[in-house]
Design an enzyme around this catalytic site. Structure first.
Site, PDB file in Angstrom:
ATOM      1  N   LYS A   1      42.576  55.325  24.228  1.00 49.77           N
ATOM      2  CA  LYS A   1      42.210  56.280  25.270  1.00 49.77           C
ATOM      3  C   LYS A   1      42.361  57.734  24.792  1.00 49.77           C
ATOM      4  O   LYS A   1      42.193  58.667  25.577  1.00 49.77           O
ATOM      5  CB  LYS A   1      43.051  56.049  26.523  1.00 49.77           C
ATOM      6  CG  LYS A   1      42.707  54.717  27.212  1.00 49.77           C
ATOM      7  CD  LYS A   1      43.565  54.476  28.439  1.00 49.77           C
ATOM      8  CE  LYS A   1      43.298  53.110  29.045  1.00 49.77           C
ATOM      9  NZ  LYS A   1      42.525  53.159  30.279  1.00 49.77           N
TER      10      LYS A   1
ATOM     11  N   ASP B   1      41.110  47.905  37.887  1.00 47.44           N
ATOM     12  CA  ASP B   1      40.185  47.736  36.764  1.00 47.44           C
ATOM     13  C   ASP B   1      38.882  47.090  37.201  1.00 47.44           C
ATOM     14  O   ASP B   1      37.868  47.216  36.533  1.00 47.44           O
ATOM     15  CB  ASP B   1      40.836  46.863  35.680  1.00 47.44           C
ATOM     16  CG  ASP B   1      41.992  47.589  35.008  1.00 47.44           C
ATOM     17  OD1 ASP B   1      41.829  48.795  34.724  1.00 47.44           O
ATOM     18  OD2 ASP B   1      43.058  46.982  34.800  1.00 47.44           O
TER      19      ASP B   1
ATOM     20  N   LYS C   1      32.417  42.492  58.616  1.00 50.85           N
ATOM     21  CA  LYS C   1      33.504  41.577  58.249  1.00 50.85           C
ATOM     22  C   LYS C   1      32.962  40.168  57.948  1.00 50.85           C
ATOM     23  O   LYS C   1      32.180  39.632  58.728  1.00 50.85           O
ATOM     24  CB  LYS C   1      34.512  41.520  59.400  1.00 50.85           C
ATOM     25  CG  LYS C   1      35.721  40.685  59.074  1.00 50.85           C
ATOM     26  CD  LYS C   1      36.663  40.557  60.249  1.00 50.85           C
ATOM     27  CE  LYS C   1      37.701  39.487  59.953  1.00 50.85           C
ATOM     28  NZ  LYS C   1      38.438  39.115  61.139  1.00 50.85           N
TER      29      LYS C   1
ATOM     30  N   PHE D   1      49.822  56.177  31.421  1.00 54.92           N
ATOM     31  CA  PHE D   1      50.883  55.187  31.591  1.00 54.92           C
ATOM     32  C   PHE D   1      50.345  53.860  31.076  1.00 54.92           C
ATOM     33  O   PHE D   1      49.130  53.651  31.053  1.00 54.92           O
ATOM     34  CB  PHE D   1      51.265  55.045  33.069  1.00 54.92           C
ATOM     35  CG  PHE D   1      52.403  55.948  33.478  1.00 54.92           C
ATOM     36  CD1 PHE D   1      52.223  57.321  33.548  1.00 54.92           C
ATOM     37  CD2 PHE D   1      53.643  55.413  33.794  1.00 54.92           C
ATOM     38  CE1 PHE D   1      53.268  58.147  33.918  1.00 54.92           C
ATOM     39  CE2 PHE D   1      54.694  56.233  34.164  1.00 54.92           C
ATOM     40  CZ  PHE D   1      54.513  57.598  34.232  1.00 54.92           C
TER      41      PHE D   1
ATOM     42  N   ASN E   1      46.747  46.660  44.319  1.00 52.67           N
ATOM     43  CA  ASN E   1      47.890  46.196  43.515  1.00 52.67           C
ATOM     44  C   ASN E   1      49.189  46.694  44.134  1.00 52.67           C
ATOM     45  O   ASN E   1      49.175  47.340  45.186  1.00 52.67           O
ATOM     46  CB  ASN E   1      47.736  46.661  42.064  1.00 52.67           C
ATOM     47  CG  ASN E   1      47.636  48.171  41.980  1.00 52.67           C
ATOM     48  OD1 ASN E   1      48.563  48.883  42.337  1.00 52.67           O
ATOM     49  ND2 ASN E   1      46.482  48.670  41.551  1.00 52.67           N
TER      50      ASN E   1
ATOM     51  N   LYS F   1      46.948  51.416  23.507  1.00 55.53           N
ATOM     52  CA  LYS F   1      46.280  52.096  24.629  1.00 55.53           C
ATOM     53  C   LYS F   1      46.186  53.597  24.375  1.00 55.53           C
ATOM     54  O   LYS F   1      45.181  54.233  24.674  1.00 55.53           O
ATOM     55  CB  LYS F   1      47.079  51.857  25.922  1.00 55.53           C
ATOM     56  CG  LYS F   1      46.328  50.985  26.888  1.00 55.53           C
ATOM     57  CD  LYS F   1      47.095  50.669  28.128  1.00 55.53           C
ATOM     58  CE  LYS F   1      46.672  49.291  28.605  1.00 55.53           C
ATOM     59  NZ  LYS F   1      47.467  48.730  29.648  1.00 55.53           N
TER      60      LYS F   1
HETATM   61  O1  PMT Z   1      53.716  53.347  41.901  1.00 54.45           O
HETATM   62  P1  PMT Z   1      55.032  52.673  41.583  1.00 54.45           P
HETATM   63  O2  PMT Z   1      55.351  51.542  42.518  1.00 54.45           O
HETATM   64  O3  PMT Z   1      56.159  53.688  41.475  1.00 54.45           O
HETATM   65  O4  PMT Z   1      54.906  51.987  40.147  1.00 54.45           O
HETATM   66  C1  PMT Z   1      54.743  52.772  39.016  1.00 54.45           C
HETATM   67  C2  PMT Z   1      53.692  52.176  38.069  1.00 54.45           C
HETATM   68  C3  PMT Z   1      54.172  50.840  37.543  1.00 54.45           C
HETATM   69  C4  PMT Z   1      52.364  51.997  38.808  1.00 54.45           C
HETATM   70  C5  PMT Z   1      53.499  53.228  36.918  1.00 54.45           C
HETATM   71  O5  PMT Z   1      54.721  53.403  36.262  1.00 54.45           O
HETATM   72  C6  PMT Z   1      52.437  52.794  35.936  1.00 54.45           C
HETATM   73  O6  PMT Z   1      52.660  52.035  35.008  1.00 54.45           O
HETATM   74  N1  PMT Z   1      51.192  53.299  36.147  1.00 54.45           N
HETATM   75  C7  PMT Z   1      49.979  52.891  35.379  1.00 54.45           C
HETATM   76  C8  PMT Z   1      49.485  51.566  35.867  1.00 54.45           C
HETATM   77  C9  PMT Z   1      48.243  51.121  35.133  1.00 54.45           C
HETATM   78  O7  PMT Z   1      47.186  51.095  35.710  1.00 54.45           O
HETATM   79  O8  PMT Z   1      48.418  50.859  33.863  1.00 54.45           O
HETATM   80  P2  PMT Z   1      47.251  50.288  32.862  1.00 54.45           P
HETATM   81  O9  PMT Z   1      48.015  49.904  31.653  1.00 54.45           O
HETATM   82  O10 PMT Z   1      46.444  49.265  33.560  1.00 54.45           O
HETATM   83  O11 PMT Z   1      46.340  51.543  32.612  1.00 54.45           O
HETATM   84  C10 PMT Z   1      46.552  52.436  31.533  1.00 54.45           C
HETATM   85  C11 PMT Z   1      46.228  53.853  31.946  1.00 54.45           C
HETATM   86  O12 PMT Z   1      44.835  53.964  32.266  1.00 54.45           O
HETATM   87  C12 PMT Z   1      46.987  54.342  33.185  1.00 54.45           C
HETATM   88  O13 PMT Z   1      47.408  55.660  32.959  1.00 54.45           O
HETATM   89  C13 PMT Z   1      45.938  54.279  34.283  1.00 54.45           C
HETATM   90  O14 PMT Z   1      46.172  55.260  35.290  1.00 54.45           O
HETATM   91  C14 PMT Z   1      44.652  54.558  33.515  1.00 54.45           C
HETATM   92  N2  PMT Z   1      43.446  53.973  34.124  1.00 54.45           N
HETATM   93  C15 PMT Z   1      43.387  52.648  34.428  1.00 54.45           C
HETATM   94  C16 PMT Z   1      42.215  52.118  34.972  1.00 54.45           C
HETATM   95  C17 PMT Z   1      41.116  52.975  35.207  1.00 54.45           C
HETATM   96  N3  PMT Z   1      40.006  52.528  35.753  1.00 54.45           N
HETATM   97  N4  PMT Z   1      41.206  54.271  34.890  1.00 54.45           N
HETATM   98  C18 PMT Z   1      42.319  54.782  34.324  1.00 54.45           C
HETATM   99  O15 PMT Z   1      42.392  55.982  34.019  1.00 54.45           O
END
Ligand code: PMT
Length: 399
Positions: free
Chosen positions: A339, A275, A285, A321, A206, A335
């Site tokens: 979580k 995800d 490849k 986040f 991403n 969320k």
């Molecule tokens: O890196 P930059 O370019 O500075 O951009 C910053 C950002 C946009 C990436 C950052 O501010 C941000 O939003 N990070 C979280 C991105 C994300 O995956 O969000 P989500 O809403 O999909 O996930 C929610 C939370 O679950 C996040 O804290 C994520 O780290 C966590 N997660 C997600 C998937 C997974 N398999 N395990 C997790 O723990």
């Protein structure tokens, strides 16, 4: 008691630096003075040497090699850099990263909170260039102790008078208190994207640049915490003083978070963890003449979900986040609940110029008591300061 470096530049308000030294010493802090060359023409360095008991540092280039090493050590040990008085010229140098003397070089070398207390004539202070430089310093995370309005050295009344010494000391004390709170605290911060391999050359990923997570790591380290930064592939230098662990996939990130979780006090998940991943990565490849591959995706393990049910969860603070594209607050709250987080930082990643890749962000910080803090559009460094201010208040309530 803290190790403070007082940077002194050549404003007429320089005489107030003596009172600043005395007040800091009264609070049991040790003070080391670094002066600019011009400042040393205003006041003899001997005065500061006598007051502090330490030789005053002025010229980097006249310093012997052995002393230079000690000065690097000084940068490492400094717990607060206070520049008072700061002239328009010195502020301009700091803003643009010019390092042509000891003090300006030292500013670039330290990894601690920095306060700047400007003092100058009103026209210079209000000049758009100086205001832009101060804004740039704020963006870099420097705390500005705003000057006051009053009688200036030039005889005019106006803005630009060095803030009262008491105000400068109070600000220094509050920053130090905050950094003492983080001493002996261990923080895991995740940053950047993950890469989920399709074959040896292709992957699913991403747009995360890692900037948000790296700024958080820098801020945590500046506040005195021990930081473990678990980072996906990004193009950023490692923040000074931070242990960086590089990973590629979500599974590797989870393994590293798990490894350090026992010893951590706080976990901040700023990484954009994939995800989904291909069910199986091909070992060679996939060639174009093989046609279009059908890639079966499966869910990656959610790291925060895993931490939420960990036996040690209750002893930790979990910050997630939320990267959303609509109904930011509601989606983030959902969320946070799902979580089991203590705090969640929500950003709208559909708005150009903030969120992914950008230097700026605009976030909502939500807690479980229903509090919502809006940052407004700010640099990721300033946003990190705000997140740590909120986290600090949260820690205080929790203990
Ligand atoms: O890196 P930059 O370019 O500075 O951009 C910053 C950002 C946009 C990436 C950052 O501010 C941000 O939003 N990070 C979280 C991105 C994300 O995956 O969000 P989500 O809403 O999909 O996930 C929610 C939370 O679950 C996040 O804290 C994520 O780290 C966590 N997660 C997600 C998937 C997974 N398999 N395990 C997790 O723990």
């Amino acid at each position: 008691m803290a190790r403070i470096v007082l940077g002194v530049s050549s404003s007429i308000a320089i005489y107030k630096a003596c009172e600043i030294i005395r007040q800091l010493q009264k609070k049991n802090h040790s003070v080391q003075v670094i002066m600019t060359q011009k400042a040393s023409q205003f006041i003899s360095p001997l005065l500061f040497q006598a007051l502090t008991g330490n030789p005053v540092l002025i010229n980097l280039f006249e310093t012997k090699e052995t002393e230079k090493i000690e000065h690097i050590e000084l940068a490492r040990k400094t717990e607060l850099l206070l520049i008072a008085p700061a002239t328009a010229n010195f502020i301009a140098k700091m803003a643009s990263g010019i390092a042509d003397d000891f003090l300006s070089t030292f500013y670039l070398a330290v990894n601690c909170p920095v306060i700047v207390a400007p003092a100058m004539n009103e026209a210079m202070y209000l000049h758009p260039r100086t205001q832009a430089n101060l804004q740039e310093l704020r963006r870099q995370g420097v705390i500005i102790c705003e000057p006051e309005r009053g009688l200036l050295a030039c005889g005019d009344e106006g803005w630009g008078r060095l803030a009262e010494v008491e105000k400068i000391i109070a600000l220094a004390e509050s920053l130090l208190t905050s950094s003492f709170k983080w001493r002996n605290k261990k923080i895991i911060i995740t940053a950047g994207p993950t890469r989920e391999p399709i074959d040896p050359v292709r992957f699913i990923s991403n747009r995360s640049s890692g900037k948000m997570g790296y700024e958080l790591a820098r801020e945590a380290s500046r506040r005195g915490a021990e930081v473990i930064l678990i980072s996906g592939p990004v193009n950023l230098p490692s923040p000074y003083g931070v242990k960086v662990i590089r990973i590629e996939t979500a599974a590797e990130m989870k393994k590293e978070v798990e490894k350090y979780f026992d010893e951590a006090d706080v976990v901040i998940m700023a990484a954009a963890v994939a995800d989904f991943r291909p069910a199986e990565a091909m070992t060679s490849k996939w060639k174009k003449n093989q046609g279009i591959p059908e890639i079966k995706l499966v869910a990656t393990e959610d790291i925060l979900d895993f931490l939420a049910t960990h036996p040690l969860r209750k002893k930790k603070i979990l910050v997630g986040f939320a990267a959303e594209t609509q109904e930011l607050e509601d989606a983030a709250r959902e969320k946070m609940e799902k979580k089991g987080l203590d705090l969640i930082v929500a950003n709208d990643v559909s708005i150009p110029g903030i969120g992914f890749e950008a230097d700026l962000n605009d976030v909502l910080i939500l807690d479980r008591q229903g509090q919502v803090i809006r940052s407004g559009v700010k640099s990721k460094r300033e946003i990190s300061q705000l997140i740590f201010d909120v986290l600090e208040a949260y820690l205080e309530k929790a203990t």
